[in-house]
Design an enzyme around this catalytic site. Structure first.
Site, short mmCIF file in Angstrom:
data_model
loop_
_atom_site.label_atom_id
_atom_site.label_comp_id
_atom_site.label_asym_id
_atom_site.label_seq_id
_atom_site.Cartn_x
_atom_site.Cartn_y
_atom_site.Cartn_z
N SER A 150 51.50 41.90 45.21
CA SER A 150 52.84 41.44 44.84
C SER A 150 53.88 42.38 45.43
CB SER A 150 53.00 41.43 43.32
OG SER A 150 54.36 41.20 42.96
N TYR A 163 52.42 46.18 35.49
CA TYR A 163 52.06 45.16 36.48
C TYR A 163 52.23 45.73 37.89
CZ TYR A 163 52.50 40.93 39.33
OH TYR A 163 52.35 39.97 40.29
P1 NAP Z 1 49.24 31.58 37.32
O1 NAP Z 1 49.81 30.28 37.75
O2 NAP Z 1 49.63 32.13 36.00
O3 NAP Z 1 47.66 31.54 37.45
C1 NAP Z 1 46.92 32.68 37.09
C2 NAP Z 1 45.46 32.41 37.35
O4 NAP Z 1 44.72 33.58 36.93
C3 NAP Z 1 44.96 31.22 36.60
O5 NAP Z 1 44.10 30.47 37.42
C4 NAP Z 1 44.19 31.85 35.44
O6 NAP Z 1 43.06 31.04 35.12
C5 NAP Z 1 43.70 33.15 36.04
N1 NAP Z 1 43.46 34.15 35.00
C6 NAP Z 1 44.37 34.71 34.15
N2 NAP Z 1 43.75 35.52 33.28
C7 NAP Z 1 42.43 35.45 33.56
C8 NAP Z 1 41.27 36.04 32.99
N3 NAP Z 1 41.32 36.87 31.93
N4 NAP Z 1 40.07 35.74 33.53
C9 NAP Z 1 39.98 34.90 34.59
N5 NAP Z 1 41.03 34.30 35.17
C10 NAP Z 1 42.23 34.58 34.65
O7 NAP Z 1 49.59 32.74 38.36
P2 NAP Z 1 50.18 32.72 39.85
O8 NAP Z 1 51.67 32.77 39.74
O9 NAP Z 1 49.53 31.68 40.67
O10 NAP Z 1 49.72 34.17 40.34
C11 NAP Z 1 48.49 34.36 41.00
C12 NAP Z 1 48.45 35.76 41.58
O11 NAP Z 1 49.59 35.97 42.41
C13 NAP Z 1 48.49 36.88 40.53
O12 NAP Z 1 47.65 37.93 40.92
C14 NAP Z 1 49.94 37.34 40.56
O13 NAP Z 1 50.09 38.66 40.17
C15 NAP Z 1 50.26 37.14 42.03
N6 NAP Z 1 51.69 36.98 42.30
C16 NAP Z 1 52.38 35.91 41.79
C17 NAP Z 1 53.73 35.79 42.04
C18 NAP Z 1 54.54 34.64 41.51
O14 NAP Z 1 55.79 34.71 41.56
N7 NAP Z 1 53.93 33.57 41.01
C19 NAP Z 1 54.40 36.77 42.81
C20 NAP Z 1 53.65 37.84 43.31
C21 NAP Z 1 52.30 37.93 43.06
P3 NAP Z 1 42.69 30.52 33.65
O15 NAP Z 1 43.97 30.30 32.91
O16 NAP Z 1 41.89 29.28 33.91
O17 NAP Z 1 41.87 31.63 33.11
#
Ligand code: NAP
Length: 255
Positions: A150, A163
């Site tokens: 990130s 984070y």
């Molecule tokens: P999201 O929509 O909240 O999805 C998160 C995913 O992680 C879900 O598939 C969830 O699956 C899984 N997860 C959460 N806790 C878990 C656990 N205890 N065990 C196994 N799986 C788990 O998130 P996103 O926005 O797509 O983000 C994905 C990645 O990108 C993350 O690493 C985040 O830090 C990074 N990121 C996101 C952004 C942003 O703005 N969205 C920006 C920078 C970086 P289940 O609910 O099925 O468990």
């Protein structure tokens, strides 16, 4: 990755494990890697959403299976790795460490449970998955890991200290793993998204608007933007790219 059979499916014959593939960036990455020909192992805790991703991939002619896993601790990660190797017919060629959580809060009020949860999902599980899956890649002399980091790992955000620290650590692990495993034919890289519109960030609409205003592209990313970068780093076009942390942020970090 293993050798490919066609330019439209450069990842054919590869098995890819994508964590956090039931939502957002991970789901887009799973669908994209399947389009590129990989057999994708879709992982997450939510069986219904996971099976829906698998159904979408199969309906488009791709190959996918769902592996439920809770990555809150290393035991879940190790167990997932073993089941992924079995489901992949003895190997995993591409590991996308995407699962992540982002409970924001002030340092003074941040709970010990939240601290452990963020470190567990964002840092210890990727470490455990690399420990379990990279030795097979090393043995085969091929494989690739893409970590989803990130911009918060490089730029200070108030109330996101823990984070951000996990993502900064993941950036450094990316470089360390590249140095450790690159000579054995295993490439390790990361994508570093700025704000992305996902299920996990539906409450961040105001923040997104602020980010968009100060980013050169004047927009936040969609999951497909990040998936495209993951597909590139996992594929043959990135064959001499090791240890990079690629920003996909509309220029946010550069500006
Ligand atoms: P999201 O929509 O909240 O999805 C998160 C995913 O992680 C879900 O598939 C969830 O699956 C899984 N997860 C959460 N806790 C878990 C656990 N205890 N065990 C196994 N799986 C788990 O998130 P996103 O926005 O797509 O983000 C994905 C990645 O990108 C993350 O690493 C985040 O830090 C990074 N990121 C996101 C952004 C942003 O703005 N969205 C920006 C920078 C970086 P289940 O609910 O099925 O468990």
């Amino acid at each position: 990755m293993t050798s490919s059979s066609s330019t439209s499916t450069p990842l054919a014959d590869n098995v890819a494990l994508v964590t956090g593939a039931t939502s957002g960036i991970g789901r887009a990455a799973a669908e994209h890697l399947a389009e590129l020909g990989a057999h994708v192992l879709v992982s997450g805790r939510d069986v219904e959403r996971g099976e829906a991703v698998v159904a979408t991939i199969r309906a488009a002619g791709g190959k996918a299976d769902f592996l439920a896993a809770d990555l809150a601790d290393v035991y879940g990660a190790r167990d997932l790795a073993q089941r992924a190797i079995e489901a992949g017919g003895g190997r995993v060629d591409i590991l996308v460490n995407n699962a992540g959580i982002f409970p924001f809060g002030s340092t003074v009020e941040f709970s010990n449970d939240d601290f452990d949860a963020v470190v567990g999902v964002n840092l210890k599980s990727p470490f455990a998955l690399v420990q379990a899956l990279v030795p097979g890649m090393v043995e085969r002399g091929a494989g690739t890991v893409v970590n989803v980091s990130s911009a918060a790992g490089q730029r200070a955000l108030p109330a996101a200290g823990v984070y951000s620290a996990t993502k900064a650590a993941l950036d450094q692990l990316t470089r360390s793993w590249a140095a450790e495993f690159g000579p054995s034919g295993v490439r390790v890289n990361a994508v570093s998204p700025g704000p992305v519109r996902t299920e996990g960030t539906v409450d961040f609409t105001d923040l997104h608007a602020e980010f968009a205003e100060i980013s050169p592209s004047r927009r936040v990313s969609e999951p497909a933007d990040i998936a495209a970068a993951i597909g590139f780093l996992a594929g043959p076009g990135a064959s001499n790219i090791h240890g990079t942390v690629l920003p996909v942020d509309g220029g946010y970090l550069a500006a």
